[in-house]
Scaffold this motif. Structure first.
Motif, PDB file in Angstrom:
ATOM      1  N   ASP A  54      -1.627  -3.439  -2.106  1.00 28.91           N
ATOM      2  CA  ASP A  54      -1.282  -2.314  -3.165  1.00 28.91           C
ATOM      3  C   ASP A  54      -0.846  -0.964  -2.311  1.00 28.91           C
ATOM      4  OD1 ASP A  54      -1.465  -0.470  -4.990  1.00 28.91           O
ATOM      5  OD2 ASP A  54      -3.703  -0.401  -5.337  1.00 28.91           O
ATOM      6  N   GLU A  56       0.811   1.569  -3.383  1.00 24.46           N
ATOM      7  CA  GLU A  56       0.472   2.723  -3.849  1.00 24.46           C
ATOM      8  C   GLU A  56      -0.774   3.351  -3.653  1.00 24.46           C
ATOM      9  OE1 GLU A  56       2.632   4.495  -6.018  1.00 24.46           O
ATOM     10  OE2 GLU A  56       4.076   2.831  -5.105  1.00 24.46           O
ATOM     11  N   SER A  57      -1.920   2.484  -2.976  1.00 25.52           N
ATOM     12  CA  SER A  57      -2.952   2.691  -2.704  1.00 25.52           C
ATOM     13  C   SER A  57      -3.247   3.483  -1.197  1.00 25.52           C
ATOM     14  CB  SER A  57      -4.105   1.554  -2.883  1.00 25.52           C
ATOM     15  OG  SER A  57      -5.259   1.717  -2.663  1.00 25.52           O
ATOM     16  N   TRP A  58      -4.459   3.513  -0.766  1.00 27.47           N
ATOM     17  CA  TRP A  58      -4.717   4.321   0.431  1.00 27.47           C
ATOM     18  C   TRP A  58      -5.962   3.577   0.902  1.00 27.47           C
ATOM     19  CZ3 TRP A  58      -9.930   5.300  -0.005  1.00 27.47           C
ATOM     20  CH2 TRP A  58     -10.375   5.509  -1.549  1.00 27.47           C
ATOM     21  N   PRO A  83      -9.839   0.918  -2.660  1.00 27.19           N
ATOM     22  CA  PRO A  83      -9.506   1.293  -3.800  1.00 27.19           C
ATOM     23  C   PRO A  83     -10.121   0.810  -4.907  1.00 27.19           C
ATOM     24  CG  PRO A  83      -7.676   0.024  -2.796  1.00 27.19           C
ATOM     25  CD  PRO A  83      -8.764   0.337  -1.798  1.00 27.19           C
ATOM     26  N   ASP A  84     -10.731  -0.432  -4.824  1.00 30.85           N
ATOM     27  CA  ASP A  84     -11.257  -1.350  -5.964  1.00 30.85           C
ATOM     28  C   ASP A  84     -11.894  -2.658  -5.393  1.00 30.85           C
ATOM     29  OD1 ASP A  84      -9.322  -3.498  -5.701  1.00 30.85           O
ATOM     30  OD2 ASP A  84      -7.754  -2.316  -6.782  1.00 30.85           O
TER      31      ASP A  84
END
Length: 103
Positions: A54, A56-58, A83-84
Motif C-alpha cells: 500500500d 499510500e500508507s505508512w 494501516p489495516d
C-alpha cells in the motif's frame, strides 16, 4: 534474547482501522548491539512490506528500552503499527517476517 510477550490489539480509531503488534523482548547486555542491528533490519523489513502493499500508507515502529526488574538483562518493548487488518494479517503470515525471526 527471548520474546516473552507478543500480542495484537485493535487501536481506537477515528478513521481507517489501525492494528498494532507489541513485542516485549529481554536481551542480555552482551547481546544488545547485535540485537539493535537485527531490530533495525526487522523494522526496515516491516516498513518495506507495508510500502510494497500500500504505497499510500505508512508504517510506524516505536521502541522503548527499559530495565528488566529482577533480571540481569535489558527489556525492549516495540510497538508496530499497521494501516489495516489485511496488511497486519499478511505481515504476520509473511515469509519476510519468518525470515527475520529466524535470524
Amino acid at each position: 534474547m527471548s520474546m516473552d510477550d507478543t500480542f495484537s490489539e485493535r487501536a481506537p480509531t477515528v478513521g481507517p482501522q489501525i492494528r498494532t503488534l507489541r513485542l516485549v523482548e529481554h536481551v542480555k547486555p552482551e547481546q544488545e548491539q547485535a540485537y539493535l542491528e537485527w531490530s533495525r533490519e526487522f523494522s526496515d523489513a516491516h516498513a518495506n512490506f507495508i510500502a510494497a502493499r500500500d504505497p499510500e500508507s505508512w508504517s510506524s515502529v516505536v521502541m522503548i528500552r527499559d530495565r528488566a526488574f529482577g533480571r540481569n538483562d535489558v527489556r525492549y518493548i516495540k510497538v508496530f503499527r499497521f494501516p489495516d487488518d489485511a496488511i497486519f494479517e499478511a505481515w504476520t503470515a509473511s515469509d519476510e517476517r519468518r525470515e527475520m525471526i529466524r535470524k
